[in-house]
Design a protein around this motif. Structure first.
Motif, PDB file in Angstrom:
ATOM      1  N   TRP A  47       2.208  -9.579  -4.036  1.00  0.00           N
ATOM      2  CA  TRP A  47       1.749  -8.786  -2.890  1.00  0.00           C
ATOM      3  C   TRP A  47       2.590  -7.521  -2.732  1.00  0.00           C
ATOM      4  O   TRP A  47       2.059  -6.428  -2.502  1.00  0.00           O
ATOM      5  N   CYS A  48       3.908  -7.652  -2.867  1.00  0.00           N
ATOM      6  CA  CYS A  48       4.796  -6.480  -2.770  1.00  0.00           C
ATOM      7  C   CYS A  48       4.441  -5.430  -3.811  1.00  0.00           C
ATOM      8  O   CYS A  48       4.379  -4.236  -3.517  1.00  0.00           O
TER       9      CYS A  48
ATOM     10  N   LEU B 284      -5.624  -7.442 -13.190  1.00  0.00           N
ATOM     11  CA  LEU B 284      -6.911  -7.283 -12.520  1.00  0.00           C
ATOM     12  C   LEU B 284      -6.732  -6.671 -11.139  1.00  0.00           C
ATOM     13  O   LEU B 284      -7.478  -5.767 -10.740  1.00  0.00           O
ATOM     14  N   PHE B 285      -5.697  -7.137 -10.388  1.00  0.00           N
ATOM     15  CA  PHE B 285      -5.411  -6.555  -9.084  1.00  0.00           C
ATOM     16  C   PHE B 285      -5.111  -5.069  -9.218  1.00  0.00           C
ATOM     17  O   PHE B 285      -5.534  -4.261  -8.394  1.00  0.00           O
ATOM     18  N   THR B 286      -4.361  -4.719 -10.248  1.00  0.00           N
ATOM     19  CA  THR B 286      -3.946  -3.326 -10.432  1.00  0.00           C
ATOM     20  C   THR B 286      -5.139  -2.408 -10.660  1.00  0.00           C
ATOM     21  O   THR B 286      -5.285  -1.370 -10.003  1.00  0.00           O
ATOM     22  N   VAL B 287      -6.009  -2.794 -11.600  1.00  0.00           N
ATOM     23  CA  VAL B 287      -7.164  -1.958 -11.923  1.00  0.00           C
ATOM     24  C   VAL B 287      -8.073  -1.792 -10.717  1.00  0.00           C
ATOM     25  O   VAL B 287      -8.495  -0.677 -10.374  1.00  0.00           O
ATOM     26  N   ALA B 288      -8.369  -2.906 -10.031  1.00  0.00           N
ATOM     27  CA  ALA B 288      -9.285  -2.856  -8.887  1.00  0.00           C
ATOM     28  C   ALA B 288      -8.691  -2.057  -7.730  1.00  0.00           C
ATOM     29  O   ALA B 288      -9.387  -1.246  -7.100  1.00  0.00           O
ATOM     30  N   SER B 289      -7.393  -2.256  -7.462  1.00  0.00           N
ATOM     31  CA  SER B 289      -6.787  -1.590  -6.306  1.00  0.00           C
ATOM     32  C   SER B 289      -6.606  -0.096  -6.538  1.00  0.00           C
ATOM     33  O   SER B 289      -6.781   0.705  -5.616  1.00  0.00           O
ATOM     34  N   ILE B 290      -6.293   0.317  -7.768  1.00  0.00           N
ATOM     35  CA  ILE B 290      -6.121   1.745  -8.050  1.00  0.00           C
ATOM     36  C   ILE B 290      -7.446   2.487  -7.882  1.00  0.00           C
ATOM     37  O   ILE B 290      -7.527   3.514  -7.191  1.00  0.00           O
ATOM     38  N   GLY B 291      -8.487   1.966  -8.508  1.00  0.00           N
ATOM     39  CA  GLY B 291      -9.795   2.617  -8.386  1.00  0.00           C
ATOM     40  C   GLY B 291     -10.306   2.628  -6.953  1.00  0.00           C
ATOM     41  O   GLY B 291     -10.793   3.654  -6.460  1.00  0.00           O
TER      42      GLY B 291
ATOM     43  N   TRP C 286      -3.050   2.196   3.366  1.00  0.00           N
ATOM     44  CA  TRP C 286      -2.046   1.131   3.254  1.00  0.00           C
ATOM     45  C   TRP C 286      -2.542  -0.172   3.868  1.00  0.00           C
ATOM     46  O   TRP C 286      -2.371  -1.259   3.286  1.00  0.00           O
ATOM     47  N   ILE C 287      -3.165  -0.107   5.023  1.00  0.00           N
ATOM     48  CA  ILE C 287      -3.670  -1.316   5.682  1.00  0.00           C
ATOM     49  C   ILE C 287      -4.768  -1.965   4.841  1.00  0.00           C
ATOM     50  O   ILE C 287      -4.800  -3.191   4.655  1.00  0.00           O
ATOM     51  N   VAL C 288      -5.671  -1.147   4.319  1.00  0.00           N
ATOM     52  CA  VAL C 288      -6.771  -1.697   3.510  1.00  0.00           C
ATOM     53  C   VAL C 288      -6.223  -2.357   2.252  1.00  0.00           C
ATOM     54  O   VAL C 288      -6.623  -3.481   1.894  1.00  0.00           O
ATOM     55  N   VAL C 289      -5.305  -1.680   1.559  1.00  0.00           N
ATOM     56  CA  VAL C 289      -4.733  -2.243   0.328  1.00  0.00           C
ATOM     57  C   VAL C 289      -3.923  -3.500   0.629  1.00  0.00           C
ATOM     58  O   VAL C 289      -4.042  -4.518  -0.072  1.00  0.00           O
ATOM     59  N   SER C 290      -3.109  -3.458   1.682  1.00  0.00           N
ATOM     60  CA  SER C 290      -2.261  -4.603   2.027  1.00  0.00           C
ATOM     61  C   SER C 290      -3.095  -5.811   2.425  1.00  0.00           C
ATOM     62  O   SER C 290      -2.882  -6.924   1.930  1.00  0.00           O
ATOM     63  N   ALA C 291      -4.042  -5.595   3.333  1.00  0.00           N
ATOM     64  CA  ALA C 291      -4.863  -6.709   3.807  1.00  0.00           C
ATOM     65  C   ALA C 291      -5.782  -7.237   2.710  1.00  0.00           C
ATOM     66  O   ALA C 291      -5.939  -8.460   2.540  1.00  0.00           O
ATOM     67  N   GLY C 292      -6.389  -6.328   1.945  1.00  0.00           N
ATOM     68  CA  GLY C 292      -7.297  -6.757   0.877  1.00  0.00           C
ATOM     69  C   GLY C 292      -6.581  -7.540  -0.214  1.00  0.00           C
ATOM     70  O   GLY C 292      -7.054  -8.597  -0.644  1.00  0.00           O
TER      71      GLY C 292
ATOM     72  N   ALA D 134       7.323  -0.956   5.423  1.00  0.00           N
ATOM     73  CA  ALA D 134       7.023  -2.117   4.583  1.00  0.00           C
ATOM     74  C   ALA D 134       8.277  -2.925   4.262  1.00  0.00           C
ATOM     75  O   ALA D 134       8.248  -4.161   4.243  1.00  0.00           O
ATOM     76  N   LEU D 135       9.367  -2.248   3.997  1.00  0.00           N
ATOM     77  CA  LEU D 135      10.598  -2.946   3.627  1.00  0.00           C
ATOM     78  C   LEU D 135      11.064  -3.878   4.737  1.00  0.00           C
ATOM     79  O   LEU D 135      11.595  -4.958   4.474  1.00  0.00           O
ATOM     80  N   PHE D 136      10.845  -3.472   5.985  1.00  0.00           N
ATOM     81  CA  PHE D 136      11.284  -4.294   7.114  1.00  0.00           C
ATOM     82  C   PHE D 136      10.241  -5.337   7.531  1.00  0.00           C
ATOM     83  O   PHE D 136      10.602  -6.394   8.047  1.00  0.00           O
ATOM     84  N   THR D 137       8.966  -5.054   7.317  1.00  0.00           N
ATOM     85  CA  THR D 137       7.923  -5.937   7.854  1.00  0.00           C
ATOM     86  C   THR D 137       7.408  -6.971   6.854  1.00  0.00           C
ATOM     87  O   THR D 137       6.985  -8.061   7.259  1.00  0.00           O
ATOM     88  N   PHE D 138       7.414  -6.666   5.569  1.00  0.00           N
ATOM     89  CA  PHE D 138       6.812  -7.580   4.602  1.00  0.00           C
ATOM     90  C   PHE D 138       7.510  -8.940   4.503  1.00  0.00           C
ATOM     91  O   PHE D 138       6.834  -9.970   4.490  1.00  0.00           O
ATOM     92  N   PRO D 139       8.847  -9.001   4.398  1.00  0.00           N
ATOM     93  CA  PRO D 139       9.477 -10.335   4.323  1.00  0.00           C
ATOM     94  C   PRO D 139       9.172 -11.232   5.518  1.00  0.00           C
ATOM     95  O   PRO D 139       8.815 -12.413   5.315  1.00  0.00           O
TER      96      PRO D 139
END
Length: 352
Positions: free
Chosen positions: A214-215, A123-130, A337-343, A193-198
């Motif tokens: 989330w990753c 569900l996350f995949t379909v919504a985020s791609i569109g 990226w910010i919208v996808v990450s935060a959402g 992202a590789l440095f900040t996400f963990p």
């Protein structure tokens, strides 16, 4: 006129030719470039100090002390200082090494767990791609970017970074400049992202499952997804890899839709077949007991391959590549990226 023998001037003595063995052992310096004259050779190859630096860092990436973020940082350090002496060689090697590494990770995963994770991420995949493609269209128009650049960056953000761009670009018949700008944009965001996400995941006390999900949604490339998840934990790695590869399959319908949207006929769709190898490895690990002892060895080799892959990716991001992009594509990439990450993070936290 022929002179008598007694009147022929004497010729200077010539040295006798060297024996064949001496000719083979003597170093040939006649055809070397001027800067290599007199340089010591190793097996008829004179390595430069840049090549030596590359080799030393590469060897370090093969050791247990080199994690994926460290390898990426070393590659970036090399690219921004002395430069990558093997750029043309590793360009084609990097995607193949990544694909084999992902397949190897499949030998450490359970199919039942993977199916459950994939269902939760659908569900996350379909919504985020569109949503990402739609948002990218409006932000790109506001920034005045070309539609090819906008669409490629949006696809890279929505699906799987460089792999999606490489697949969709030929379908659009995008030129080299649009491809380079889009790839450089998502690669820079991958590095961040590789440095900040963990650290963010630990600060928010995300579970292994939450962080892996989330990753897979918020980080572009498979290499950075796997690298960040591996730094967080084994469960996060399994969830992130499974969901990301399931997400990567959307390259196929998006490519077909892109051909129709841009009215391109007769274009071949690039299918990520290595995902089938990952699924096969996962099934073998789950249902073939005789293969269990081999699994940890293959997973260990796959993690080393991933570390080397990230070193290669970092070494390819030279200062010239970063400066050639300009500010507007970065703005588009960062906004998406910010919208996808935060959402996605908000939804994951609300879902518990």
């Amino acid at each position: 006129m022929v002179l008598p023998t007694s009147q022929i001037p004497p010729q200077p003595p010539t040295s006798a030719p060297a024996p064949p063995s001496a000719q083979l052992l003597a170093p040939d310096t006649t055809n070397r470039p001027p800067h290599q004259q007199g340089k010591q050779t190793v097996f008829a190859w004179a390595p430069t100090w840049r090549q030596v630096a590359f080799g030393v860092l590469l060897l370090f990436c093969l050791t247990p002390w080199a994690s994926p973020p460290v390898a990426l940082a070393l590659g970036l350090l090399l690219a921004q200082t002395v430069g990558n002496p093997f750029a043309s060689h590793i360009k084609s090697l990097t995607p193949k090494l990544l694909q084999f590494s992902v397949i190897g990770l499949g030998f450490g995963m359970n199919a039942h767990v993977a199916v459950q994770a994939g269902q939760q991420g659908l569900l996350f995949t379909v919504a985020s791609i569109g949503g990402t493609l739609l948002l990218g269209y409006f932000v790109g128009r506001w920034l005045g970017l070309s539609r090819h650049v906008v669409y490629l960056i949006s696809c890279g953000t929505a699906i799987c970074g460089g792999s999606a761009i490489a697949a969709v670009g030929p379908v659009l018949r995008a030129n080299d400049e649009a491809m380079s700008v889009s790839l450089a944009t998502v690669f820079v965001l991958n590095v961040i992202a590789l440095f900040t996400f963990p650290p963010i995941g630990h600060a928010l006390h995300l579970t292994q499952h939450q962080f892996g999900l989330w990753c897979a949604i918020a980080i572009h490339d498979t290499s950075s997804v796997v690298g960040a998840a591996a730094a967080y934990g084994n469960e996060a790695l399994q969830v992130a890899t499974t969901v990301k590869l399931a997400r990567a399959l959307w390259i196929i319908p998006v490519s077909v839709g892109s051909a129709l949207l841009f009215k391109q006929k007769g274009m071949k769709i690039k299918i990520p077949y290595f995902i089938l190898g990952f699924v096969g490895a996962m099934l073998v690990n789950t249902f073939v007991p005789a293969a269990k002892p081999l699994g940890p060895v293959l997973v260990g080799l796959a993690k080393i391959g991933l570390t080397v892959t990230l070193f290669f990716i970092g070494a390819a991001l030279s200062g010239r590549v970063l400066k050639s992009v300009g500010s507007r594509p970065y703005v588009l990439g960062v906004v998406l990226w910010i919208v996808v990450s935060a959402g996605s993070l908000y939804v994951i936290l609300r879902a518990g």
